[in-house]
Motif scaffolding. Structure first.
Motif, PDB file in Angstrom:
ATOM      1  N   LEU A  45      32.581 -14.810  -7.081  1.00  0.00           N
ATOM      2  CA  LEU A  45      31.352 -15.656  -6.968  1.00  0.00           C
ATOM      3  C   LEU A  45      30.894 -15.344  -5.631  1.00  0.00           C
ATOM      4  O   LEU A  45      30.986 -14.745  -4.984  1.00  0.00           O
ATOM      5  CB  LEU A  45      32.068 -17.212  -6.666  1.00  0.00           C
ATOM      6  CG  LEU A  45      30.887 -18.297  -5.914  1.00  0.00           C
ATOM      7  CD1 LEU A  45      29.814 -19.076  -7.166  1.00  0.00           C
ATOM      8  CD2 LEU A  45      31.982 -19.709  -5.281  1.00  0.00           C
ATOM      9  N   GLN A  46      29.050 -15.497  -5.343  1.00  0.00           N
ATOM     10  CA  GLN A  46      28.713 -15.281  -4.181  1.00  0.00           C
ATOM     11  C   GLN A  46      28.689 -16.349  -3.887  1.00  0.00           C
ATOM     12  O   GLN A  46      27.796 -16.980  -4.572  1.00  0.00           O
ATOM     13  CB  GLN A  46      27.600 -13.959  -4.430  1.00  0.00           C
ATOM     14  CG  GLN A  46      26.330 -13.692  -3.848  1.00  0.00           C
ATOM     15  CD  GLN A  46      24.657 -13.483  -3.512  1.00  0.00           C
ATOM     16  OE1 GLN A  46      24.619 -14.009  -4.422  1.00  0.00           O
ATOM     17  NE2 GLN A  46      24.544 -12.919  -2.898  1.00  0.00           N
ATOM     18  N   ILE A  47      28.470 -16.421  -2.919  1.00  0.00           N
ATOM     19  CA  ILE A  47      28.663 -17.923  -2.099  1.00  0.00           C
ATOM     20  C   ILE A  47      26.701 -18.490  -1.787  1.00  0.00           C
ATOM     21  O   ILE A  47      26.413 -19.633  -1.983  1.00  0.00           O
ATOM     22  CB  ILE A  47      29.868 -18.912  -0.902  1.00  0.00           C
ATOM     23  CG1 ILE A  47      30.894 -18.715  -0.953  1.00  0.00           C
ATOM     24  CG2 ILE A  47      29.305 -20.257  -0.564  1.00  0.00           C
ATOM     25  CD1 ILE A  47      32.123 -18.730  -0.193  1.00  0.00           C
ATOM     26  N   HIS A  48      26.343 -17.738  -1.388  1.00  0.00           N
ATOM     27  CA  HIS A  48      25.402 -17.763  -0.945  1.00  0.00           C
ATOM     28  C   HIS A  48      24.019 -16.380  -1.067  1.00  0.00           C
ATOM     29  O   HIS A  48      25.120 -15.690  -0.986  1.00  0.00           O
ATOM     30  CB  HIS A  48      25.269 -18.105   0.633  1.00  0.00           C
ATOM     31  CG  HIS A  48      23.979 -18.198   1.639  1.00  0.00           C
ATOM     32  ND1 HIS A  48      22.463 -17.677   1.269  1.00  0.00           N
ATOM     33  CD2 HIS A  48      23.306 -19.346   1.708  1.00  0.00           C
ATOM     34  CE1 HIS A  48      22.247 -18.297   2.456  1.00  0.00           C
ATOM     35  NE2 HIS A  48      21.665 -19.504   2.716  1.00  0.00           N
ATOM     36  N   PRO A  49      22.720 -16.796  -1.289  1.00  0.00           N
ATOM     37  CA  PRO A  49      22.073 -15.402  -1.860  1.00  0.00           C
ATOM     38  C   PRO A  49      21.974 -14.257  -1.090  1.00  0.00           C
ATOM     39  O   PRO A  49      21.758 -13.411  -1.147  1.00  0.00           O
ATOM     40  CB  PRO A  49      20.435 -17.037  -1.906  1.00  0.00           C
ATOM     41  CG  PRO A  49      21.235 -17.611  -1.849  1.00  0.00           C
ATOM     42  CD  PRO A  49      22.234 -18.136  -1.645  1.00  0.00           C
ATOM     43  N   ASP A  50      21.720 -14.738   0.581  1.00  0.00           N
ATOM     44  CA  ASP A  50      21.951 -13.745   1.529  1.00  0.00           C
ATOM     45  C   ASP A  50      23.432 -13.818   1.786  1.00  0.00           C
ATOM     46  O   ASP A  50      24.218 -11.860   3.115  1.00  0.00           O
ATOM     47  CB  ASP A  50      21.634 -14.741   2.836  1.00  0.00           C
ATOM     48  CG  ASP A  50      20.359 -15.069   2.575  1.00  0.00           C
ATOM     49  OD1 ASP A  50      19.303 -13.836   1.413  1.00  0.00           O
ATOM     50  OD2 ASP A  50      20.138 -15.640   4.225  1.00  0.00           O
ATOM     51  N   ASP A  51      24.802 -13.606   1.322  1.00  0.00           N
ATOM     52  CA  ASP A  51      25.623 -13.071   1.236  1.00  0.00           C
ATOM     53  C   ASP A  51      25.918 -11.216   0.705  1.00  0.00           C
ATOM     54  O   ASP A  51      25.505 -11.233  -0.658  1.00  0.00           O
ATOM     55  CB  ASP A  51      27.174 -13.666   1.010  1.00  0.00           C
ATOM     56  CG  ASP A  51      26.924 -15.012   1.660  1.00  0.00           C
ATOM     57  OD1 ASP A  51      26.284 -15.532   2.200  1.00  0.00           O
ATOM     58  OD2 ASP A  51      28.193 -16.021   0.474  1.00  0.00           O
ATOM     59  N   ASN A  52      26.917 -10.489   1.759  1.00  0.00           N
ATOM     60  CA  ASN A  52      27.004  -8.581   0.866  1.00  0.00           C
ATOM     61  C   ASN A  52      28.461  -9.097   0.548  1.00  0.00           C
ATOM     62  O   ASN A  52      28.981  -7.860   0.396  1.00  0.00           O
ATOM     63  CB  ASN A  52      26.359  -8.402   1.613  1.00  0.00           C
ATOM     64  CG  ASN A  52      27.427  -8.562   3.531  1.00  0.00           C
ATOM     65  OD1 ASN A  52      27.937  -8.819   3.328  1.00  0.00           O
ATOM     66  ND2 ASN A  52      26.692  -7.446   3.986  1.00  0.00           N
ATOM     67  N   VAL A  53      29.055  -9.610   0.636  1.00  0.00           N
ATOM     68  CA  VAL A  53      30.699  -9.766  -0.362  1.00  0.00           C
ATOM     69  C   VAL A  53      30.889 -11.293  -1.165  1.00  0.00           C
ATOM     70  O   VAL A  53      30.099 -11.553  -1.529  1.00  0.00           O
ATOM     71  CB  VAL A  53      31.792  -9.876   0.707  1.00  0.00           C
ATOM     72  CG1 VAL A  53      31.745  -9.423   1.569  1.00  0.00           C
ATOM     73  CG2 VAL A  53      31.641 -11.651   1.679  1.00  0.00           C
ATOM     74  N   LEU A  54      31.800 -11.411  -2.534  1.00  0.00           N
ATOM     75  CA  LEU A  54      31.795 -11.957  -3.466  1.00  0.00           C
ATOM     76  C   LEU A  54      33.510 -12.533  -2.943  1.00  0.00           C
ATOM     77  O   LEU A  54      34.232 -11.907  -2.469  1.00  0.00           O
ATOM     78  CB  LEU A  54      31.593 -11.252  -4.247  1.00  0.00           C
ATOM     79  CG  LEU A  54      30.113 -10.402  -4.889  1.00  0.00           C
ATOM     80  CD1 LEU A  54      30.644  -9.523  -6.396  1.00  0.00           C
ATOM     81  CD2 LEU A  54      29.781 -11.436  -4.588  1.00  0.00           C
TER      82      LEU A  54
END
Length: 554
Positions: free
Chosen positions: A9-18
């Motif tokens: 899962l990507q928690i937030h659209p700006d995240d660069n980790v899953l």
């Protein structure tokens, strides 16, 4: 609509980790947006991995905020660890007001009530307790003497599992010449739960004894804060009255306690009996007076009964402990949705644990109703962290070994997920320990991240229910307020069913949406607040009470 359990899962659209939601093997192919790549190593559930090649010092974002920086180059599909990632968080200040938020649909709860105990100041308790309190640690023995004399006779002794029969079995086996291995292999399921005695005062939920290690011998700030904390308990809507025993010569004077009570309830009317040992003389004289006053007070408390009250009379404390990598994506956002629902209904919520707000300070500052409230929050955060830094333990040292093992490798990662308990509503009040924080809306309360110190403070601040999320499992409770345990994952819920009330692992398992879990939680809160359900912490007699000695505690 069919619900599917995701693998990552990507928690937030700006995240660069899953985030891995299940164990993923080495070589597993990741399909994310326009990217297709292979995991360099196996990734355990709850841990994070990169979505691109990153150089040393590259910033890592989760929940849309800065949570760390890389120590060295990491290729795409690499697992974040304490070796390759260090704590980092963004700078913050008083900037702007961002008060727009989307209120949840509360139509199903708009006309619901709970059955509580009305107090003369208009507040409503979810329980009805009598307190016996020492003003200084010198009186702890006398408080325990009263406990021994009263608790069982009144029918309030928690009758938990008796393990003496297991001890008998082990000793008999040992005396018969059993080896160490034979002792370790024994099946111990001999004893049963003891029968619960009938209460003498049927409308009083219990008599609680709040022993502590403060009151004298330390700095005056600690003894003054203790008086404020105890005043918060005495004036609490879950408390009908109190017996207080003072030695007489300590820093925490009865006069200070009375003044702190007046600050919280100017028209205080509950029965309050304060005895000074040095004036009363012998232990027998002191104990006899305390017993007479306590029984008389209990008889008054027993006259009160539960009445219907609107949900706006609830004040929910938000707490987490034994957090894991799922806390910020299951139980905490579900509790955050409950927070927003209660605020919409006119109730109060308290978000505390300031070391666990590291990394989301700017968001919270922007959500404060005005600059003055925002400035107080920023000031408390910077002062607390500076004190921790001066003592060699900044907020970056907050994650425990258990947190790290289960995916929370920096304080900012832990904090960004912990803050989700506060939902999205504006912040109406910021309180310092041990002040009240029960204004309608979202309140912030400065406390440590320590589970019991923080829960103890939230209750003194006015919480009449505490929602406590946990990923690893914890039996923490409180003497006067029901503490409802909510698991972030199904495995912990199934492993510790005697300590946990609600499973939010259903969100991770794809069986339930956050909103659905929140509705289930609020329904249970209403039952507990009405005395119809008893959470596990109450059944176990988890009367944890630790005042904060105002120093560095993370």
């Amino acid at each position: 609509m069919e619900k599917i359990r995701l693998k990552y899962l990507q928690i937030h659209p700006d995240d660069n980790v899953l985030v891995a939601l299940q164990d993923l093997p080495v070589g597993y192919e990741i399909l994310f947006q326009d990217k297709r790549f292979i995991l360099k190593k196996a990734v355990r559930a709850k841990h994070k991995f990169t979505i691109a090649d990153f150089d040393a010092n590259h910033e890592i974002f989760m929940y849309g905020v800065l949570v760390g920086k890389l120590n060295y180059y990491l290729p795409q599909g690499s697992v974040l660890t304490v070796e390759n990632t260090r704590h980092a968080s963004g700078e913050y200040t008083v900037k702007q007001r961002k008060l727009d938020w989307i209120k949840p649909d509360v139509s199903l709860f708009a006309n619901k009530t709970f059955k509580g105990f009305y107090r003369s100041n208009g507040k409503v308790g979810t329980a009805n307790y009598w307190l016996v309190i020492p003003l200084v640690f010198c009186e702890n023995r006398n408080i325990l003497t009263l406990k021994d004399a009263l608790e069982d006779k009144l029918g309030y002794n928690i009758q938990s599992k008796d393990y003496s029969q297991e001890v008998d079995l082990l000793l008999a086996k040992y005396k018969a010449g059993a080896s160490v291995d034979e002792l370790m292999q024994m099946d111990l399921n001999a004893s049963t739960a003891l029968a619960t005695k009938e209460r003498v005062f049927e409308n009083v939920d219990g008599i609680k004894f709040l022993n502590h290690e403060l009151g004298c011998g330390g700095i005056r700030m600690d003894s003054d804060a203790l008086c404020g904390l105890l005043a918060g308990y005495i004036t609490h809507p879950n408390v009908a009255g109190a017996t207080v025993i003072s030695l007489g010569c300590q820093h925490a004077q009865a006069s200070i306690l009375r003044e702190e009570i007046r600050k919280r309830d100017a028209e205080f009317e509950k029965p309050l009996y304060i005895l000074e040992h040095q004036q009363e003389g012998t232990e027998a004289v002191l104990m006899n007076k305390a017993l007479k006053m306590t029984i008389a007070g209990l008889s008054q408390a027993n006259m009160q009964t539960r009445q219907d009250a609107p949900l706006s009379k609830l004040c929910i404390g938000l707490e987490c402990g034994g957090s894991d990598g799922f806390s910020g994506i299951s139980a905490n956002p579900a509790v955050g949705y409950v927070s927003d629902m209660l605020v919409t209904l006119g109730g109060s919520v308290i978000l505390s644990e300031f070391p666990e707000l590291c990394g989301v300070e700017q968001e919270l500052s922007d959500r404060c109703l005005d600059d003055q409230i925002a400035q107080r929050f920023v000031s408390l955060m910077t002062t607390y962290n500076a004190k921790a830094e001066a003592d060699g333990s900044g907020f970056y040292m907050n994650p425990s070994p258990g947190n790290i093992r289960d995916g929370l490798i920096t304080d900012a990662i832990k904090s960004a997920g912990a803050a989700k308990k506060g939902g999205t509503s504006p912040i109406v009040h910021v309180a310092d320990y041990p002040e009240l924080a029960d204004k309608p809306g979202l309140n912030l309360l400065c406390t440590p991240g320590n589970d019991v110190e923080s829960t103890t403070a939230e209750v003194a601040a006015g919480a009449n229910i505490v929602l406590f999320t946990t990923g690893l499992g914890t039996p923490t409770g409180n003497p006067i307020v029901p503490v409802i345990k909510i698991s972030t994952n199904t495995a912990t819920y199934q492993r510790m069913p005697d300590a946990i009330d609600i499973n939010c692992g259903t969100i991770i398992d794809g069986e339930e949406r956050i909103e659905e879990a929140a509705h289930r939680i609020l329904e249970y809160v209403i039952q507990v607040a009405s005395g119809e359900e008893m959470p596990k912490s109450v059944l176990l007699g988890q009367d944890d009470f630790i005042p904060w000695r105002r120093g560095v505690s993370l």
